[in-house]
Design a protein around this motif. Sequence first.
Motif, short mmCIF file in Angstrom:
data_model
loop_
_atom_site.label_atom_id
_atom_site.label_comp_id
_atom_site.label_asym_id
_atom_site.label_seq_id
_atom_site.Cartn_x
_atom_site.Cartn_y
_atom_site.Cartn_z
N ILE A 1 0.88 -1.17 0.00
CA ILE A 1 0.00 0.00 0.00
C ILE A 1 0.92 1.22 0.00
N VAL A 2 0.88 1.98 -1.09
CA VAL A 2 1.77 3.15 -1.17
C VAL A 2 1.13 4.37 -0.55
N GLY A 3 -0.17 4.30 -0.29
CA GLY A 3 -0.79 5.41 0.41
C GLY A 3 -2.28 5.51 0.21
N PHE A 4 -2.82 6.46 0.94
CA PHE A 4 -4.24 6.79 0.88
C PHE A 4 -4.31 8.23 0.38
N LEU A 5 -4.97 8.43 -0.75
CA LEU A 5 -5.13 9.78 -1.30
C LEU A 5 -6.50 10.30 -0.88
N TYR A 6 -6.48 11.27 0.02
CA TYR A 6 -7.71 11.90 0.50
C TYR A 6 -8.06 13.02 -0.48
N LEU A 7 -9.30 13.00 -1.01
CA LEU A 7 -9.72 13.98 -2.01
C LEU A 7 -11.03 14.64 -1.62
N GLY A 8 -11.17 15.90 -1.98
CA GLY A 8 -12.40 16.63 -1.75
C GLY A 8 -12.23 18.08 -2.17
N THR A 9 -13.12 18.90 -1.67
CA THR A 9 -13.09 20.34 -1.92
C THR A 9 -12.32 21.00 -0.79
N PRO A 10 -11.29 21.77 -1.10
CA PRO A 10 -10.53 22.43 -0.02
C PRO A 10 -11.42 23.35 0.80
N GLN A 11 -11.31 23.25 2.13
CA GLN A 11 -12.07 24.14 3.01
C GLN A 11 -11.45 25.52 3.09
N LEU A 12 -10.14 25.58 2.94
CA LEU A 12 -9.42 26.85 3.02
C LEU A 12 -8.92 27.22 1.64
N LYS A 13 -9.01 28.48 1.33
CA LYS A 13 -8.51 28.99 0.06
C LYS A 13 -6.99 29.05 0.14
#
Length: 183
Positions: A154-166
Amino acid sequence: MDALELLVQRRSASRLTEPAPQGDVLQNILRAALRAPDHGSLQPWRFTLIEGEGRERFSQLLAQAAREAGEDDKHIEKARTAPFRAPLIITVVAHCETHHKVPVWEQQMSAGCAVMAMQMAAQAQGFNGIWRSGVLTDNPLVRDAFGCRPQDKIVGFLYLGTPQLKASATVAAVDPAPFVRRF
């Protein structure tokens, strides 16, 4: 944003919220991953999408793995809450094969390149993410849950979404000179 600007301004975003990439945007992210450098055309990557109720199951898995690894309550809680940092997590496994020209380390690097390509594709489409790893990527319970064989990683977990902070408009430039030498 053009490709060069995207690359030289890249930065991770750790505070992510809904919406997550979906539909054509998610397909673009996955297609970008499949263009990672791939010596021998082995396609040494496997991706597992974790979203919705899957985040709760992943939460329980990470907490159990941390508990069985002998972690203290603080680390178990951190593992339990990790899946709720973003609305979508992509687990990336280096699906490695014995090959006479392509060593396992190179296949793992290819999977790592796939992670970077996904994050860049997400950012290019108005989303962002952060690549997380840690000791639980080697935990037997976690490895088993993602179908890892002994030679896989497992090379990693990529967390994705809309950034809360600009993000600020630019990232402070780093001088490449200390990292470069000529042969």
